[in-house]
Design a protein around this motif. Structure first.
Motif, PDB file in Angstrom:
ATOM      1  N   ASN A  49       0.839  -1.215   0.000  1.00 56.98           N
ATOM      2  CA  ASN A  49       0.000   0.000   0.000  1.00 56.98           C
ATOM      3  C   ASN A  49       0.863   1.250   0.000  1.00 56.98           C
ATOM      4  OD1 ASN A  49      -2.496  -1.248  -0.081  1.00 56.98           O
ATOM      5  ND2 ASN A  49      -2.656  -1.447   2.148  1.00 56.98           N
ATOM      6  N   ASP A  50       1.936   1.242   0.807  1.00 55.73           N
ATOM      7  CA  ASP A  50       2.819   2.409   0.843  1.00 55.73           C
ATOM      8  C   ASP A  50       3.481   2.645  -0.513  1.00 55.73           C
ATOM      9  OD1 ASP A  50       2.150   2.740   3.468  1.00 55.73           O
ATOM     10  OD2 ASP A  50       3.956   1.762   4.267  1.00 55.73           O
ATOM     11  N   GLU A  51       3.959   1.541  -1.133  1.00 59.61           N
ATOM     12  CA  GLU A  51       4.582   1.679  -2.447  1.00 59.61           C
ATOM     13  C   GLU A  51       3.590   2.177  -3.489  1.00 59.61           C
ATOM     14  OE1 GLU A  51       6.256  -2.071  -3.368  1.00 59.61           O
ATOM     15  OE2 GLU A  51       7.902  -1.908  -1.927  1.00 59.61           O
ATOM     16  N   TYR A  52       2.351   1.652  -3.411  1.00 58.84           N
ATOM     17  CA  TYR A  52       1.316   2.087  -4.372  1.00 58.84           C
ATOM     18  C   TYR A  52       0.994   3.573  -4.199  1.00 58.84           C
ATOM     19  CZ  TYR A  52      -3.260   2.610  -6.529  1.00 58.84           C
ATOM     20  OH  TYR A  52      -4.308   3.060  -7.277  1.00 58.84           O
ATOM     21  N   ASN A  53       0.833   3.995  -2.924  1.00 59.40           N
ATOM     22  CA  ASN A  53       0.523   5.414  -2.670  1.00 59.40           C
ATOM     23  C   ASN A  53       1.665   6.316  -3.142  1.00 59.40           C
ATOM     24  OD1 ASN A  53      -1.967   4.825  -1.537  1.00 59.40           O
ATOM     25  ND2 ASN A  53      -1.135   4.609   0.534  1.00 59.40           N
ATOM     26  N   THR A  54       2.916   5.865  -2.895  1.00 57.86           N
ATOM     27  CA  THR A  54       4.070   6.656  -3.357  1.00 57.86           C
ATOM     28  C   THR A  54       4.090   6.758  -4.874  1.00 57.86           C
ATOM     29  OG1 THR A  54       5.348   5.947  -1.436  1.00 57.86           O
ATOM     30  CG2 THR A  54       6.570   6.855  -3.304  1.00 57.86           C
ATOM     31  N   LEU A  55       3.861   5.626  -5.541  1.00 55.72           N
ATOM     32  CA  LEU A  55       3.842   5.625  -7.009  1.00 55.72           C
ATOM     33  C   LEU A  55       2.704   6.484  -7.546  1.00 55.72           C
ATOM     34  CD1 LEU A  55       4.947   4.521  -9.665  1.00 55.72           C
ATOM     35  CD2 LEU A  55       3.437   2.546  -9.396  1.00 55.72           C
ATOM     36  N   LEU A  56       1.523   6.380  -6.913  1.00 57.58           N
ATOM     37  CA  LEU A  56       0.381   7.177  -7.353  1.00 57.58           C
ATOM     38  C   LEU A  56       0.649   8.668  -7.179  1.00 57.58           C
ATOM     39  CD1 LEU A  56      -2.528   7.202  -8.396  1.00 57.58           C
ATOM     40  CD2 LEU A  56      -3.314   7.037  -6.027  1.00 57.58           C
TER      41      LEU A  56
END
Length: 306
Positions: A49-56
């Motif tokens: 989730n953290d990686e996805y939020n950072t990428l988003l």
């Protein structure tokens, strides 16, 4: 009671107890493993989730940057097109609210009598608000390309030798205006006068007029030129004086008179040339008269135009 039966009963009881204890321990062990697995999965899910939020967030920042750049480019293009169409640009000054300031009112001396009447308080002087000077909109400098050149088709009505210069022709050229332009052209050593009389040429019309041996020259005849020789460019058939020369991909917006200090023609000239097909070009684009055809040289390929 039969002793063997009693022994088997006790033995079975012990075995069942052991089996129950082992099953309970296995269940506990399995529960611990399941709990550890769930905790591991939760941590991995949080990392994902953290990686996805950072990428988003990164994608959103990049998209916002692209949109901002597109908006700025659209604004510049709009201003450029408005200027081309004669729409003046007005700068919007920042809003400055001028408050009216009054000087402090002096208190009258109440202890000093004046015919048992207090003098009326003085009216404060009105302070006029300052005028906000409108910032001047800086002139938009158009790109220096062939669109800044006023290239037109002209017809040589008269050709003769310059009375004061052996290397100059004195030409009267009709380029679609009220009267012909006078052009001093240094073609005496390159083109016979018979080839200039009563012919159509490409004329550069927005050079600053210059006096040449006592006669003001108001334009320049465009030629293909190299060490092998000089040839006057030939317009397409069906042209009339005043037809404009276009170049695909470049907006025609010529200066009224090119400022010599800005060296506009000197910047454009190195990219004017003929190609393998004798066509007059600016960079890789052919010079044309819309609806009538291309401009050509007679025999000179891949040479400068000037």
């Amino acid at each position: 009671m039969n002793p063997s039966i009693t022994f088997r009963s006790r033995y079975s009881h012990i075995i069942l107890s052991l089996i129950n204890k082992m099953s309970l321990q296995n269940v506990k062990n399995n529960a611990v493993r399941i709990k550890d697995t769930m905790n591991t999965l939760k941590k991995e899910l949080k990392l994902m989730n953290d990686e996805y939020n950072t990428l988003l967030a990164q994608q959103l920042r990049e998209e916002n940057a692209r949109l901002s750049q597109a908006v700025e480019e659209a604004k510049k293009k709009l201003v450029f097109l408005e200027v081309q169409n004669g729409i003046g640009q007005i700068s919007v000054p920042s809003r400055n609210i001028n408050t009216q300031v009054f000087p402090p009112v002096k208190q009258e001396d109440t202890e000093k009598p004046s015919d048992d009447k207090q003098s009326a308080p003085k009216k404060p002087k009105e302070v006029k608000p300052r005028k906000v000077k409108e910032a001047k909109q800086p002139a938009i400098e158009l790109p220096i390309d062939i669109g800044r050149l006023d290239l037109r088709i002209g017809h040589i009505d008269q050709a003769e030798r310059h009375p004061e210069a052996d290397t100059l022709y004195l030409l009267k050229i009709n380029c679609g205006e009220d009267k012909p332009r006078t052009v001093c052209s240094g073609l005496v050593n390159h083109v016979p006068i018979e080839k200039l009389k009563d012919r159509y040429v490409v004329l550069l019309c927005n050079l600053k007029p210059v006096k040449m041996r006592g006669i003001v020259s108001e334009a320049m005849v465009m030629c293909a030129s190299c060490d092998k020789g000089v040839e006057v460019l030939t317009p397409p058939p069906g042209c009339t004086p005043g037809d404009v020369v276009e170049c695909e991909g470049y907006i025609r917006n010529p200066d009224t008179v090119m400022n010599p200090k800005k060296k506009i023609f000197e910047t454009v000239a190195p990219d004017l040339h003929t190609n393998d097909s004798l066509l007059a070009c600016y960079k890789d684009k052919v010079l044309t008269v819309i609806g009538k055809g291309e401009i050509k040289a007679e025999t000179l390929k891949n040479v400068p135009i000037k």
